[in-house]
Design a protein around this motif. Sequence first.
Motif, PDB file in Angstrom:
ATOM      1  N   UNK A 163      43.335  11.654 -15.282  1.00  0.00           N
ATOM      2  CA  UNK A 163      42.878  12.647 -14.313  1.00  0.00           C
ATOM      3  C   UNK A 163      41.372  12.558 -14.067  1.00  0.00           C
ATOM      4  N   UNK A 164      40.636  12.049 -15.072  1.00  0.00           N
ATOM      5  CA  UNK A 164      39.169  11.967 -14.954  1.00  0.00           C
ATOM      6  C   UNK A 164      38.675  10.588 -14.531  1.00  0.00           C
ATOM      7  N   UNK A 165      39.566   9.619 -14.437  1.00  0.00           N
ATOM      8  CA  UNK A 165      39.133   8.239 -14.212  1.00  0.00           C
ATOM      9  C   UNK A 165      38.512   8.005 -12.838  1.00  0.00           C
ATOM     10  N   UNK A 166      38.987   8.712 -11.813  1.00  0.00           N
ATOM     11  CA  UNK A 166      38.491   8.480 -10.449  1.00  0.00           C
ATOM     12  C   UNK A 166      37.615   9.625  -9.939  1.00  0.00           C
ATOM     13  N   UNK A 167      37.128  10.443 -10.854  1.00  0.00           N
ATOM     14  CA  UNK A 167      36.320  11.602 -10.460  1.00  0.00           C
ATOM     15  C   UNK A 167      34.903  11.163 -10.091  1.00  0.00           C
ATOM     16  N   UNK A 189      32.690  18.214  -9.197  1.00  0.00           N
ATOM     17  CA  UNK A 189      33.540  19.380  -8.958  1.00  0.00           C
ATOM     18  C   UNK A 189      34.481  19.554 -10.150  1.00  0.00           C
ATOM     19  N   UNK A 190      34.572  20.784 -10.621  1.00  0.00           N
ATOM     20  CA  UNK A 190      35.508  21.048 -11.711  1.00  0.00           C
ATOM     21  C   UNK A 190      36.915  21.188 -11.136  1.00  0.00           C
ATOM     22  N   UNK A 191      37.839  20.438 -11.695  1.00  0.00           N
ATOM     23  CA  UNK A 191      39.205  20.414 -11.199  1.00  0.00           C
ATOM     24  C   UNK A 191      40.050  21.487 -11.864  1.00  0.00           C
ATOM     25  N   UNK A 192      40.754  22.251 -11.064  1.00  0.00           N
ATOM     26  CA  UNK A 192      41.645  23.282 -11.597  1.00  0.00           C
ATOM     27  C   UNK A 192      42.785  22.649 -12.399  1.00  0.00           C
ATOM     28  N   UNK A 193      43.297  21.523 -11.883  1.00  0.00           N
ATOM     29  CA  UNK A 193      44.398  20.830 -12.573  1.00  0.00           C
ATOM     30  C   UNK A 193      43.967  20.349 -13.954  1.00  0.00           C
ATOM     31  N   UNK A 194      42.744  19.777 -14.045  1.00  0.00           N
ATOM     32  CA  UNK A 194      42.242  19.304 -15.347  1.00  0.00           C
ATOM     33  C   UNK A 194      42.024  20.465 -16.299  1.00  0.00           C
ATOM     34  N   UNK A 195      41.524  21.581 -15.756  1.00  0.00           N
ATOM     35  CA  UNK A 195      41.280  22.756 -16.601  1.00  0.00           C
ATOM     36  C   UNK A 195      42.578  23.299 -17.173  1.00  0.00           C
ATOM     37  N   UNK A 196      43.597  23.444 -16.311  1.00  0.00           N
ATOM     38  CA  UNK A 196      44.893  23.962 -16.755  1.00  0.00           C
ATOM     39  C   UNK A 196      45.523  23.006 -17.761  1.00  0.00           C
ATOM     40  N   UNK A 198      43.988  20.899 -19.688  1.00  0.00           N
ATOM     41  CA  UNK A 198      43.215  20.954 -20.926  1.00  0.00           C
ATOM     42  C   UNK A 198      43.598  22.154 -21.777  1.00  0.00           C
ATOM     43  N   UNK A 199      43.805  23.301 -21.133  1.00  0.00           N
ATOM     44  CA  UNK A 199      44.205  24.514 -21.860  1.00  0.00           C
ATOM     45  C   UNK A 199      45.579  24.323 -22.490  1.00  0.00           C
ATOM     46  N   UNK A 200      46.514  23.763 -21.717  1.00  0.00           N
ATOM     47  CA  UNK A 200      47.868  23.521 -22.230  1.00  0.00           C
ATOM     48  C   UNK A 200      47.829  22.546 -23.410  1.00  0.00           C
ATOM     49  N   UNK A 201      47.017  21.501 -23.283  1.00  0.00           N
ATOM     50  CA  UNK A 201      46.901  20.501 -24.356  1.00  0.00           C
ATOM     51  C   UNK A 201      46.342  21.126 -25.637  1.00  0.00           C
ATOM     52  N   UNK A 202      45.328  21.982 -25.495  1.00  0.00           N
ATOM     53  CA  UNK A 202      44.740  22.659 -26.664  1.00  0.00           C
ATOM     54  C   UNK A 202      45.766  23.573 -27.320  1.00  0.00           C
ATOM     55  N   UNK A 203      46.560  24.270 -26.503  1.00  0.00           N
ATOM     56  CA  UNK A 203      47.584  25.167 -27.045  1.00  0.00           C
ATOM     57  C   UNK A 203      48.628  24.380 -27.834  1.00  0.00           C
ATOM     58  N   UNK A 204      49.077  23.245 -27.272  1.00  0.00           N
ATOM     59  CA  UNK A 204      50.144  22.464 -27.909  1.00  0.00           C
ATOM     60  C   UNK A 204      49.664  21.761 -29.173  1.00  0.00           C
ATOM     61  N   UNK A 205      48.488  21.130 -29.098  1.00  0.00           N
ATOM     62  CA  UNK A 205      48.054  20.285 -30.220  1.00  0.00           C
ATOM     63  C   UNK A 205      47.086  20.971 -31.187  1.00  0.00           C
ATOM     64  N   UNK A 206      46.629  22.172 -30.866  1.00  0.00           N
ATOM     65  CA  UNK A 206      45.698  22.853 -31.764  1.00  0.00           C
ATOM     66  C   UNK A 206      46.155  24.268 -32.106  1.00  0.00           C
TER      67      UNK A 206
END
Length: 311
Positions: A163-167, A189-196, A198-206
């Motif tokens: 998601x960050x490769x072509x930013x 620009x901060x991406x809403x998709x990346x933010x969401x 990232x939050x989901x990833x933190x919830x699942x793995x942390x």
Amino acid sequence: MTLMDDEFNVTYITLGGLVEVDRYKYLYFLIVFTAYILIICFNGTIVSLIWIHRNLHEPMYIFIAALLLNSVVFSSAMYPKLLIDLLSEKQIISYSACLLQFFLYYSLSASEFLLLAAMAYDRYVSICKPLQYPTIMNKTTVSIFLALAWIVPACETAAAVILSSDVKLCNLILDGITCNNSLYNLHCVSSRARTIFGVVAVIITALFPLLFILFTYTRILVISYQSCKNVRKKAAQTCLPHLMVLISFFCLCTYDIIIVRLGSDFPKTARLIMTLQAILYHPLFNPIIYGLKMKEISKHLKRLFCQTKAI
């Protein structure tokens, strides 16, 4: 400083997290190099002991070996580049290499949470369901836990990297010495998709592993309190090292998450000290804790050093 290789269309990022690097670069290099050698030696020694001695071929020690191997791989992903930067006039890294380091940094960090969760479950079954322990914690179960601990974080982090490769980047100076969460501050620009995501990833793995660990240790504490002295002693001996490692790791992860929110308001020297703690202190802390606090590992370490002195 902005660097661009027009021939190959490669974007370079300046790592601006070092403080007075020209003045203290040899001191920095000595500290980091020494720490890297100690990390490899300390972690490698305990992993070797677990591999060699058959009485350590149990799920608890296998998970410890996996955790220490995880620390070695994490350090090997961070230290060589940092050592090169310390002796270089310019601390730069290509954006693609930065994304690779970001991937290794967070996939391996998340793996540590999942490995600690697996260790907590192992202790829960051992203490709370001792008669069912051999059936539940068999080789297949251990293998599944190990595979999930590395595959799930790798897939999640890979998706974040894609998601960050072509930013588009509006800033090419990273406030850090490694490519961590601060990378997001470079995006235009901060991406809403990346933010969401990232939050989901933190919830699942942390968050989920952390809540699971707290639940299992609470159950162990309650059952141990209701049981005989031997059960309480066993629980204290095997669970205390895991809890110490968890608390240490959680504190460092909390810093890493909030640093993006604070951004430039966080003092540069304080940022450097905290980052160095994450890559220096924690990989050294794990083998020391397990080497001193785990009775069987400590016993084999003493024998090893006694044999070395005799030679």
